[in-house]
Design an enzyme around this catalytic site. Structure first.
Site, PDB file in Angstrom:
ATOM      1  N   THR A 189       0.707  -1.022   0.021  1.00  0.00           N
ATOM      2  CA  THR A 189       0.073  -0.051  -0.020  1.00  0.00           C
ATOM      3  C   THR A 189       1.019   1.386  -0.020  1.00  0.00           C
ATOM      4  O   THR A 189       0.717   2.372  -0.605  1.00  0.00           O
ATOM      5  CB  THR A 189      -0.848  -0.150   1.285  1.00  0.00           C
ATOM      6  OG1 THR A 189      -1.580  -1.058   1.252  1.00  0.00           O
ATOM      7  CG2 THR A 189      -1.840   1.391   1.159  1.00  0.00           C
ATOM      8  N   HIS A 241       2.396   1.839  -3.426  1.00  0.00           N
ATOM      9  CA  HIS A 241       1.243   2.426  -4.176  1.00  0.00           C
ATOM     10  C   HIS A 241       1.376   3.981  -4.057  1.00  0.00           C
ATOM     11  O   HIS A 241       1.081   4.697  -5.142  1.00  0.00           O
ATOM     12  CB  HIS A 241       0.077   1.880  -4.015  1.00  0.00           C
ATOM     13  CG  HIS A 241      -0.292   0.586  -4.436  1.00  0.00           C
ATOM     14  ND1 HIS A 241      -0.357   0.331  -5.892  1.00  0.00           N
ATOM     15  CD2 HIS A 241      -0.499  -0.735  -3.829  1.00  0.00           C
ATOM     16  CE1 HIS A 241      -0.457  -1.100  -6.012  1.00  0.00           C
ATOM     17  NE2 HIS A 241      -0.694  -1.555  -4.831  1.00  0.00           N
TER      18      HIS A 241
HETATM   19 ZN   LIG Z   1       0.157  -3.348   5.116  1.00  0.00          ZN
END
Ligand SMILES: [Zn+2]
Ligand SMILES: [Zn+2]
Length: 358
Positions: free
Chosen positions: A56, A59
């Site tokens: 994440t 990203h």
């Molecule tokens: Zn995580």
């Protein structure tokens, strides 16, 4: 008895702290000075010690389509951490200054049907630490006391800093009975590798892990895989045959987000096979629905981890010998965040940890 009575005297807090910030709507991150957050009445301020980098975060770093749709800069990112209680809001009970803690990064609404029923991981109105509000890549982090998991201090600090992704792996792997079962894991990233270790720990028979990265497949073997399979040039059917499997895999964990991997998995399952899906598909995936129907397959989506049953289970898995330390391959001082993120982007690593101590 009020446990706070025995808390050590709170140390003076600095006004400002280091934090890794998505400063502008463009690729990159900045280590900046920002104000130390002040906890509300039901919140806890945590002195972060170690924090690990998640997909994440990558990203957000890259500023891809998903990040552009969700993240509102400037924002302190990060959500996988271990630290110590530095301040307690006035209404917080059951925690003391200096307690070693991890935290659940999903902050739930508390009053929807799922929250009220204790299924907080299924709350439709979830806020993400380091996604929708200030995160853990900082000297200090503020979260609701309801999101705090008191850590077992006998567990290594590095392992505790990975409890968030270990929770994803445990929630996925413990979805189905694994004892004596043949398990297929597509995707040998850190969470796939952790799921492999859990399946081995919990008594699976054969565990086959597929990926395109040979380095990660070697790590999979170390984490208990019976076989690592190069998804790009090895046949799963051949591997299953060489292991004397007759009818296909009993349990599948899809961790890669690759439509081909999901398709291969559905084709490789035994009748009545059960699949847990954690990987987010990078593009719309065609699902062989007729095969799911005719073979009586179960497909279960996994998001986050159960609060806090998964946290309890992973604590006990680690205390009974589950060792995920080989998956943690690199450590960097927080000041070396650029090198750390470049390494994660290269894929030539397992879990990468940022050190916020000192
Ligand atoms: Zn995580
Ligand atoms: Zn809710």
């Amino acid at each position: 008895m009020n446990p706070q009575k025995f808390s050590p005297k709170p140390a003076k807090l600095p006004r400002r702290m280091r934090a890794l910030v998505k400063a502008r709507p463009e690729p990159g991150l900045e280590l900046r000075e920002v104000p130390v957050p002040r906890p509300g009445p039901d919140e806890v301020l945590i002195r972060v010690e170690l924090a690990s980098i998640c997909g994440t975060d990558l990203h957000i770093h890259r500023w891809d389509d998903w990040a552009q749709g969700v993240i509102r800069p400037p924002l302190v990112i990060g959500h996988e951490f271990v630290g110590r209680v530095a301040r307690l809001g006035a209404l917080v009970k059951g925690l003391r200054l200096g307690d070693l803690i991890c935290g659940e990064g999903h902050i739930v609404c508390g009053h929807c049907r799922n929250c009220l029923a204790g299924r907080r991981h299924l709350c439709p109105d979830t806020q993400g630490v380091g996604v929708h509000r200030a995160g853990a890549f900082a000297d200090y982090l503020c979260i609701p006391a309801a999101n705090v998991w008191p850590a077992d201090a006998t567990i290594p600090l590095e392992v505790l800093s990975c409890f968030d992704p270990l929770g994803n792996a445990a929630h996925t792997a413990l979805s189905f009975d694994l004892v004596g079962e043949d398990v297929l894991i597509t995707g040998a990233g850190p969470i796939g590798l952790m799921a492999c270790a859990i399946a081995r720990h919990c008594g699976a028979r054969h565990i086959v892990v597929s990926d395109v990265n040979p380095q990660r497949l070697r790590l999979a073997k170390r984490m208990g895989a019976s076989r690592g399979v190069r998804a790009d040039h090895e046949s799963l059917t051949e591997v299953a045959r060489s292991l004397c499997m007759k009818e296909g895999f009993d349990v599948g964990f899809e961790m890669s987000g690759s439509p081909e991997a999901l398709d291969t998995m559905i084709a490789a399952m035994a009748h009545g096979g059960r699949i847990a899906l954690l990987g987010l598909q990078k593009q719309p995936a065609p699902v062989a629905v007729n095969r799911v129907v005719l073979h009586g397959l179960t497909l279960k989506g996994i998001y986050g981890r159960q609060m806090f049953e998964t946290w309890y289970k992973m604590t006990m898995l680690v205390k009974t010998g589950l060792d995920i330390r080989p998956i943690i391959t690199h450590r960097f001082s927080c000041t070396k965040h650029k090198q750390a993120f470049d390494l994660v982007a290269s894929g030539k690593c397992g879990k990468v940890i940022l050190d916020w101590r000192g």
